[in-house]
Design an enzyme around this catalytic site. Structure first.
Site, short mmCIF file in Angstrom:
data_model
loop_
_atom_site.label_atom_id
_atom_site.label_comp_id
_atom_site.label_asym_id
_atom_site.label_seq_id
_atom_site.Cartn_x
_atom_site.Cartn_y
_atom_site.Cartn_z
N HIS A 1 0.86 -1.18 0.00
CA HIS A 1 0.00 0.00 0.00
C HIS A 1 0.89 1.23 0.00
CE1 HIS A 1 -4.32 -0.55 0.37
NE2 HIS A 1 -4.08 -1.71 0.96
N ALA B 1 9.93 -20.38 9.91
CA ALA B 1 8.68 -19.84 10.44
C ALA B 1 8.87 -18.42 10.95
CB ALA B 1 8.15 -20.74 11.55
#
Length: 196
Positions: free
Chosen positions: A110, A157
């Site tokens: 964005h 992870a």
């Protein structure tokens, strides 16, 4: 009895294919997309043979300019639960990509530069094409934004990847850094000095 069970497993896949294949750019008959997956921009999305997109995910190919977006998932890919894959230009999964749950992959951000406008109201901006090369493994809760992952590489992870990762590497952290690299000559995984 096992034959009947096998046929019953095929019915949801066949049902999804029959009602959706004409909407996709390409949807292989042997692909599995769970009904709870939100798919937007199907005409720009391809899903290959034996690939699975599991529960609660979001596939979005969004046209933001004159470029046609591409979101392509190759053959034999496994996409975990609640994964979000967003393309405004190009996101490619080559064959045999393994992705754990809650992974975010995007080629865009964005806009945020205008401090007088809420970020949600600013334009989406293309960052960089994303290619997840064949055989790579993406761990749980990983974010990949405008970066590509090399062949047979592993992203640990909770990592955030914003720069390309080479082939045969293990990268972890936020931002992700390579901690091991496979040596094709010695056929061993070697630690990488991360103090640089």
């Amino acid at each position: 009895m096992q034959t009947i069970i096998n046929y019953l497993k095929i019915i949801p896949r066949l049902f999804y294919f029959l009602f959706n294949f004409s909407s996709y750019k390409n949807l292989n008959l042997r692909a599995v997309v769970f009904f709870s997956v939100r798919v937007q921009g199907k005409k720009h999305i391809s899903i290959g043979r034996n690939s699975v997109v599991q529960r609660g995910g979001w596939l979005l190919a969004l046209k933001i300019d004159e470029n046609e977006p591409v979101l392509s998932i190759g053959d034999n890919c496994a996409i975990g639960d609640y994964c979000h894959i967003i393309s405004v230009r190009k996101v490619i999964f080559e064959d045999n990509v393994l992705m754990a749950n809650n992974v975010y992959v995007s080629d865009n951000l964005h806009g945020y530069e205008d401090v007088t406008t809420a970020i949600k109201d600013q334009p989406i901006k293309f960052k960089k094409e994303v290619v997840l090369q064949s055989g790579c493994w993406i761990g749980e809760n990983v974010c990949i934004i405008g970066a590509s992952i090399g062949k047979n590489s592993i992203i640990g992870a909770n990592s955030v990847v914003t720069k390309d990762i080479d082939d045969y590497c293990i990268a972890v952290g936020s931002p992700a850094r390579v901690i091991k690299k496979y040596d094709l000559v010695t056929k061993k995984w070697n630690s990488v000095n991360t103090n640089n």
